[in-house]
Design an enzyme around this catalytic site. Structure first.
Site, PDB file in Angstrom:
ATOM      1  N   LYS A 187       0.816  -1.213   0.000  1.00 55.19           N
ATOM      2  CA  LYS A 187       0.000   0.000   0.000  1.00 55.19           C
ATOM      3  C   LYS A 187       0.855   1.270   0.000  1.00 55.19           C
ATOM      4  O   LYS A 187       0.342   2.348  -0.275  1.00 55.19           O
ATOM      5  CB  LYS A 187      -0.966  -0.017   1.172  1.00 55.19           C
TER       6      LYS A 187
HETATM    7  C1  LIG Z   1      -4.506  -4.406   1.827  1.00 57.76           C
HETATM    8  C2  LIG Z   1      -3.792  -5.676   1.739  1.00 57.76           C
HETATM    9  C3  LIG Z   1      -4.264  -6.717   0.935  1.00 57.76           C
HETATM   10  C4  LIG Z   1      -5.568  -6.623   0.179  1.00 57.76           C
HETATM   11  O1  LIG Z   1      -5.538  -5.666  -0.833  1.00 57.76           O
HETATM   12  P1  LIG Z   1      -6.895  -5.056  -1.437  1.00 57.76           P
HETATM   13  O2  LIG Z   1      -6.465  -4.014  -2.374  1.00 57.76           O
HETATM   14  O3  LIG Z   1      -7.672  -4.524  -0.272  1.00 57.76           O
HETATM   15  O4  LIG Z   1      -7.613  -6.178  -2.081  1.00 57.76           O
HETATM   16  C5  LIG Z   1      -3.496  -7.854   0.843  1.00 57.76           C
HETATM   17  N1  LIG Z   1      -2.350  -7.998   1.537  1.00 57.76           N
HETATM   18  C6  LIG Z   1      -1.865  -7.022   2.330  1.00 57.76           C
HETATM   19  C7  LIG Z   1      -0.614  -7.237   3.092  1.00 57.76           C
HETATM   20  C8  LIG Z   1      -2.575  -5.829   2.454  1.00 57.76           C
HETATM   21  O5  LIG Z   1      -2.104  -4.878   3.245  1.00 57.76           O
END
Ligand SMILES: *Cc1c(COP(=O)(O)O)cnc(C)c1O
Length: 441
Positions: free
Chosen positions: A106
């Protein structure tokens, strides 16, 4: 780039959509039209660092709105860490997206969003308050991404006791323009409070905005690493399969945007834990949202995935198109553990629980297609978090705690300063929010 709402009643420029978050009709913004790159253009970027790939992709999408000389430093600053595609087993790669400040993917979206946000607000002489509901990773990435960005206040709501101590430290020790709010409830409670605040006319003077994966400004930069992955893996110009550990479906939606931009992707695997709203939909045609269930891969514990409408809209609203392009897979906690253990035993490669879900889903999906005499394509698993963020699970399965990178050594020593809500009722939250001062320049 012109954007339209998934509910069809609103249109906006990228800048307006980014500052608004949710469209005024309650829908999510998607590009009205996605112009693919000309044949050969993508392959010609082979060997470039990710910052340059990002520049090609993002200037193609945003060049009509953000002048090149302004966009270039924003992109360079946001994409300042690598995303290596590591070969793990035969035709299996892990795209390591966890080399940014919060050790999770993210960071890509949050860092770019923060920089464009600051840029647009300065251009408009405006200010904003960003509200984020998080199950851990979004909040920490957004908090770190926006820390110190002028004209923006960030408020991060997280469920008390349901995020890891490391994630909590990354949200709640910053101070400055970042305020962490501890909610005595679930992630869905946090999300409900945030959604309600966005609809609350008494809060318009706060200039509320979102940085959840509903924000188009976070989604678009996530398309970049799909290109970076393909450039590292696809020897010829052949297609690949991406396995995406999924929760709110932002990451996989960004992948579909990359595919619409011309990236050769044969299909996607939506890798879910037992919070299997999308896999169930793909199987039954029914969207059954429900309270989330706690799992080892807690950033994917989502019972009402907020990018679903966008994912469907990018497939023309057609179920059969979506089913053809996206395969759903459900991986339990037991299977997550045995994947983490088995993969380490076979290869020495260590994954976190989210990436383990993606890896197991990729294995099954590849096996299903190969048994049927189908394609034998490279599978790229999105490595969404650093294994050291989930040291407890690794210790339980393998008997050791993976080390955090050197730069994180002192994280436990910084004091937490979160505001705690008394309950999950909206009124208390609103009254607290109302009296917060506007952010400074
Ligand atoms: C947010 C997250 C996900 C899921 O991603 P989305 O975009 O919400 O589907 C998967 N793995 C990790 C480590 C995350 O932080």
């Amino acid at each position: 780039m012109r954007l339209v709402s998934t509910r069809g009643q609103a249109a906006a420029t990228f800048g307006d959509a980014l500052l608004q978050g949710l469209a005024p009709d309650g829908g999510l913004y998607i590009p009205e039209r996605i112009e693919p790159f000309p044949p050969g253009a993508i392959a010609s970027w082979r060997g470039l660092p990710i910052g340059s790939v990002a520049w090609h992709v993002l200037s193609h999408l945003l060049g009509d709105e953000v002048p090149a000389r302004d966009l270039e430093p924003l992109v360079r600053d946001a994409f300042d860490f690598p995303a290596p595609a590591v070969p793990v087993e035969d035709r299996r790669f892990v795209l390591e997206l966890f080399h940014g400040p919060t050790l999770a993917f993210k960071d890509f979206g949050a860092r770019f969003l923060a920089r464009v946000f600051g840029y647009l607000l300065a251009r408009r002489g405006d200010h904003a308050t960003i509200l984020v509901a998080t199950s851990g990773d979004t909040g920490s990435a957004v908090a770190q991404g926006f820390f110190g960005v002028p004209r923006v206040r960030v408020i991060v709501l997280y469920p008390e006791g349901k995020v890891s101590p490391f994630q909590e430290a990354q949200m709640a020790t910053l101070g400055g323009n970042v305020t962490a709010v501890r909610v005595p409830g679930t992630f869905d409670d946090c999300q409900r409070l945030v959604k309600r605040a966005f609809r609350d006319a008494t809060l318009t003077d706060k200039h509320l905005s979102s940085a959840n994966s509903i924000n188009i400004g976070r989604l678009v930069p996530q398309a970049v690493y799909y290109f970076a992955a393909w450039l590292q893996v696809a020897g010829d110009r052949g297609p690949v399969v991406f396995s995406v550990p999924s929760g709110n479906l932002g990451n996989i939606t960004a992948g579909v945007i990359a595919q619409r931009l011309g990236l050769p992707v044969a299909r996607f695997v939506a890798a879910c834990n037992v919070n299997d709203v999308l896999p169930e939909y793909l199987r039954t045609g029914r969207l059954r949202t429900r309270p989330s269930v706690a799992t080892l891969s807690n950033a994917m514990d989502v019972g009402d995935p907020n990018n679903f409408a966008r994912l469907l809209a990018l497939h023309g609203g057609q179920d059969d198109a979506l089913c053809a392009n996206v395969k759903g897979m459900v991986v339990t906690d037991d299977e997550t553990r045995s994947t983490l253990r088995g993969l380490y035993a076979r290869t020495g490669y260590l994954v976190d629980p989210h990436t383990a879900v993606g890896y197991e889903a990729a294995r099954r999906s590849a096996a299903a297609s190969e048994v049927g005499g189908g394609d034998r394509l490279p599978h790229i698993v999105l490595g969404t978090a650093h294994p050291a963020k989930f040291g407890d699970v690794v210790r339980e399965e393998l008997g050791f705690v993976p080390a955090l990178p050197e730069a994180y050594k002192d994280w436990q020593t910084r004091p937490l300063r979160a505001h705690r809500l008394a309950d999950v009722e909206y009124e208390g939250f609103r009254d607290w929010l109302r009296v917060l001062p506007a952010p400074g320049d």
